[in-house]
Design a protein around this motif. Structure first.
Motif, mmCIF file in Angstrom:
data_model
loop_
_atom_site.group_PDB
_atom_site.id
_atom_site.type_symbol
_atom_site.label_atom_id
_atom_site.label_comp_id
_atom_site.label_asym_id
_atom_site.label_seq_id
_atom_site.Cartn_x
_atom_site.Cartn_y
_atom_site.Cartn_z
ATOM 1 N N LEU A 1 56.127 -4.697 52.776
ATOM 2 C CA LEU A 1 55.264 -5.177 51.836
ATOM 3 C C LEU A 1 55.320 -4.460 50.400
ATOM 4 C CD1 LEU A 1 53.203 -7.315 51.207
ATOM 5 C CD2 LEU A 1 51.406 -5.658 51.783
ATOM 6 N N PRO A 2 55.798 -4.917 49.340
ATOM 7 C CA PRO A 2 55.825 -3.996 47.998
ATOM 8 C C PRO A 2 54.381 -4.125 47.461
ATOM 9 C CG PRO A 2 57.745 -6.063 48.080
ATOM 10 C CD PRO A 2 56.512 -6.203 49.194
ATOM 11 N N ILE A 3 54.029 -3.100 46.757
ATOM 12 C CA ILE A 3 52.591 -2.892 46.456
ATOM 13 C C ILE A 3 52.728 -2.038 44.914
ATOM 14 C CG2 ILE A 3 51.685 -3.264 48.689
ATOM 15 C CD1 ILE A 3 50.996 -0.222 48.403
ATOM 16 N N SER A 4 51.524 -2.138 44.459
ATOM 17 C CA SER A 4 51.280 -1.119 43.291
ATOM 18 C C SER A 4 49.988 -0.803 43.656
ATOM 19 C CB SER A 4 51.115 -1.768 42.079
ATOM 20 O OG SER A 4 50.880 -0.804 41.016
ATOM 21 N N ALA A 5 49.779 0.362 44.410
ATOM 22 C CA ALA A 5 48.223 0.892 44.864
ATOM 23 C C ALA A 5 47.365 1.205 43.485
ATOM 24 C CB ALA A 5 48.488 2.351 45.805
ATOM 25 N N LYS A 6 47.989 1.707 42.600
ATOM 26 C CA LYS A 6 47.360 2.071 41.385
ATOM 27 C C LYS A 6 46.687 0.787 40.664
ATOM 28 C CE LYS A 6 49.816 2.858 37.396
ATOM 29 N NZ LYS A 6 50.646 3.506 36.426
ATOM 30 N N ASN A 7 47.535 -0.173 40.647
ATOM 31 C CA ASN A 7 47.220 -1.440 40.006
ATOM 32 C C ASN A 7 46.409 -2.625 41.003
ATOM 33 O OD1 ASN A 7 48.120 -0.762 37.546
ATOM 34 N ND2 ASN A 7 49.997 -1.648 38.015
ATOM 35 N N LYS A 8 46.323 -2.153 41.912
ATOM 36 C CA LYS A 8 45.809 -2.948 43.311
ATOM 37 C C LYS A 8 46.809 -4.250 43.574
ATOM 38 C CE LYS A 8 41.185 -3.385 45.440
ATOM 39 N NZ LYS A 8 39.924 -3.803 45.340
ATOM 40 N N PHE A 9 48.003 -3.975 43.405
ATOM 41 C CA PHE A 9 48.771 -5.192 43.642
ATOM 42 C C PHE A 9 49.104 -5.188 44.976
ATOM 43 C CE2 PHE A 9 52.784 -7.206 44.159
ATOM 44 C CZ PHE A 9 52.741 -8.568 43.620
ATOM 45 N N GLY A 10 48.897 -6.191 45.911
ATOM 46 C CA GLY A 10 49.426 -6.396 46.943
ATOM 47 C C GLY A 10 48.289 -5.698 48.135
ATOM 48 N N VAL A 11 47.179 -4.914 47.604
ATOM 49 C CA VAL A 11 46.463 -4.254 48.430
ATOM 50 C C VAL A 11 45.296 -5.295 49.335
ATOM 51 C CG1 VAL A 11 44.328 -2.859 48.506
ATOM 52 C CG2 VAL A 11 46.444 -2.319 46.919
ATOM 53 N N THR B 1 45.859 7.271 46.684
ATOM 54 C CA THR B 1 45.508 6.284 45.842
ATOM 55 C C THR B 1 45.382 5.019 46.589
ATOM 56 O OG1 THR B 1 46.647 7.370 43.753
ATOM 57 C CG2 THR B 1 46.123 5.018 43.898
ATOM 58 N N LEU B 2 46.361 4.971 47.480
ATOM 59 C CA LEU B 2 46.329 3.503 48.636
ATOM 60 C C LEU B 2 44.994 3.646 49.335
ATOM 61 C CD1 LEU B 2 47.337 0.983 49.800
ATOM 62 C CD2 LEU B 2 48.791 2.489 51.078
ATOM 63 N N MET B 3 44.713 4.813 49.956
ATOM 64 C CA MET B 3 43.678 5.144 50.809
ATOM 65 C C MET B 3 42.385 4.891 50.039
ATOM 66 S SD MET B 3 42.216 6.603 53.662
ATOM 67 C CE MET B 3 41.076 7.894 54.029
ATOM 68 N N ASN B 4 42.195 5.263 48.657
ATOM 69 C CA ASN B 4 41.007 4.931 47.881
ATOM 70 C C ASN B 4 40.774 3.442 47.770
ATOM 71 O OD1 ASN B 4 40.235 7.911 47.829
ATOM 72 N ND2 ASN B 4 41.379 8.087 46.070
ATOM 73 N N GLN B 5 41.940 2.929 47.529
ATOM 74 C CA GLN B 5 41.944 1.323 47.206
ATOM 75 C C GLN B 5 41.217 0.604 48.581
ATOM 76 O OE1 GLN B 5 41.767 0.367 44.455
ATOM 77 N NE2 GLN B 5 43.530 0.683 42.980
ATOM 78 N N LEU B 6 41.851 1.063 49.552
ATOM 79 C CA LEU B 6 41.629 0.279 50.796
ATOM 80 C C LEU B 6 40.191 0.629 51.249
ATOM 81 C CD1 LEU B 6 44.786 1.232 52.629
ATOM 82 C CD2 LEU B 6 44.160 -1.046 52.046
ATOM 83 N N VAL B 7 39.708 1.921 51.033
ATOM 84 C CA VAL B 7 38.206 2.297 51.660
ATOM 85 C C VAL B 7 37.196 1.587 50.635
ATOM 86 C CG1 VAL B 7 36.796 4.116 52.247
ATOM 87 C CG2 VAL B 7 38.974 4.221 53.014
ATOM 88 N N GLY B 8 37.763 1.428 49.170
ATOM 89 C CA GLY B 8 36.802 1.227 48.196
ATOM 90 C C GLY B 8 35.706 2.128 47.769
ATOM 91 N N GLU B 9 36.191 3.321 48.187
ATOM 92 C CA GLU B 9 35.630 4.900 47.864
ATOM 93 C C GLU B 9 36.685 5.617 47.431
ATOM 94 O OE1 GLU B 9 32.493 5.084 47.371
ATOM 95 O OE2 GLU B 9 31.503 3.522 48.194
#
Length: 307
Positions: A160-170, A19-27
């Protein structure tokens, strides 16, 4: 000045790496489901700007292997430690920090920048029985305890605390990665999105649908091979073979009167049309390859041979 580098994502199964990977790449590069051990390969996703190229790698979850396929998956994860310019170690708010200490010991010795990501922080506030103010205080205390525990285990890592699903911290993470990248020319063509061919994503999309629609051992006993991929200007004709280990598994995949396989085929075709932006003609067949997960020869044929 141009920056470029490899940013590799590692961690235990089911912590949200894909999920994080997809958020970072945007695809949508990696399969992201609620089931553990979804990712089997090391998959690169490339982010390009005029003055930068970030080569992200998603890797299988770290586990103690029980058969040769899992040995290969672990090798993909360990290879990501060898060539990273920046390492992203992903955990979450419920994982035992001392899980898989052998792998963690290797991370502890690394001299490159390591960013520890505590994912799923949104789940700290998910209890319905706590009042809002109490909930915020309780979640902050829980997060502080988690951070302190990880700081003792990886004292040199940024946390770094994040929520990849919600894109918090990404976005904050992406900014920090850009600061840490070394000066370098691009490693790949600036138009390139991934290191994998089209056939790879066909097999991954079909395998994702199998992960979603079948239970227990079935999804983990399946491998998908694209036998034919014929593309024209308007459409793509694909023939794919779904391999299983047992005759009984073949029957489950096909289902009564072929209903189950038809559902997988229909859902796969829709996803493939979104991915490629073309009409898809998809043929799927099921074959038995006994104990392929434990055969090095078969694993090599299926592409599980990390260098």
């Amino acid at each position: 000045m141009h920056k470029a580098g490899f940013v590799n994502i590692v961690g235990n199964p089911n912590v949200g790496k894909s999920t994080l990977m997809n958020q970072l790449v945007g695809e949508r590069i990696s399969i992201a489901t609620f089931k553990a051990q979804t990712t089997r390969h090391r998959i690169m996703g490339i982010v390009n700007t005029d003055d930068m190229q970030i080569v992200f790698s998603d890797t299988p979850g770290v586990l103690k292997p029980n058969y040769k396929l899992q040995e290969s998956m672990l090798a993909f994860s360990e290879s990501a430690l060898a060539d990273a310019d920046v390492l992203l170690y992903v955990t979450d708010v419920v994982e035992n920090p001392e899980k898989n200490m052998d792998f963690l010991a290797k991370v502890q010795k690394m001299t490159i920048p390591v960013i520890l990501l505590i994912n799923k922080i949104d789940e700290l506030q998910s209890s319905p029985n706590i009042q809002r103010k109490q909930k915020a205080q309780s979640s902050q205390e829980s997060l502080t305890a988690i951070v302190e525990k990880w700081h003792t285990l990886l004292p040199n890592a940024e946390i770094l605390p994040i929520s990849a699903k919600n894109k918090f911290g990404v976005d904050m993470l992406l900014k920090r990665i850009k600061e840490l990248l070394p000066e370098s020319p691009a490693y790949f063509d600036k138009e390139q999105l991934t290191d994998k061919p089209a056939r790879f994503f066909v097999s991954e999309i079909i395998r994702e649908k199998i992960l979603l629609y079948y239970d227990k051992e079935i999804p983990y006993s399946v491998e998908v091979v694209v036998e034919s991929f014929k593309e024209t200007e308007k459409n793509i004709h694909i023939r794919a073979i779904i391999y299983v280990e047992r005759d009984s598994q073949k029957g489950i995949i096909i289902g009564h009167q072929g209903v189950a396989l038809k559902k997988v085929g229909a859902e796969s075709r829709k996803a493939l049309e979104r991915f490629f932006g073309k009409s898809i003609y998809l043929e799927t067949y099921v074959k038995v390859d006994k104990d392929w997960r434990s055969s090095q020869k078969e694993l090599n044929n299926f592409g599980y041979n990390p260098e």
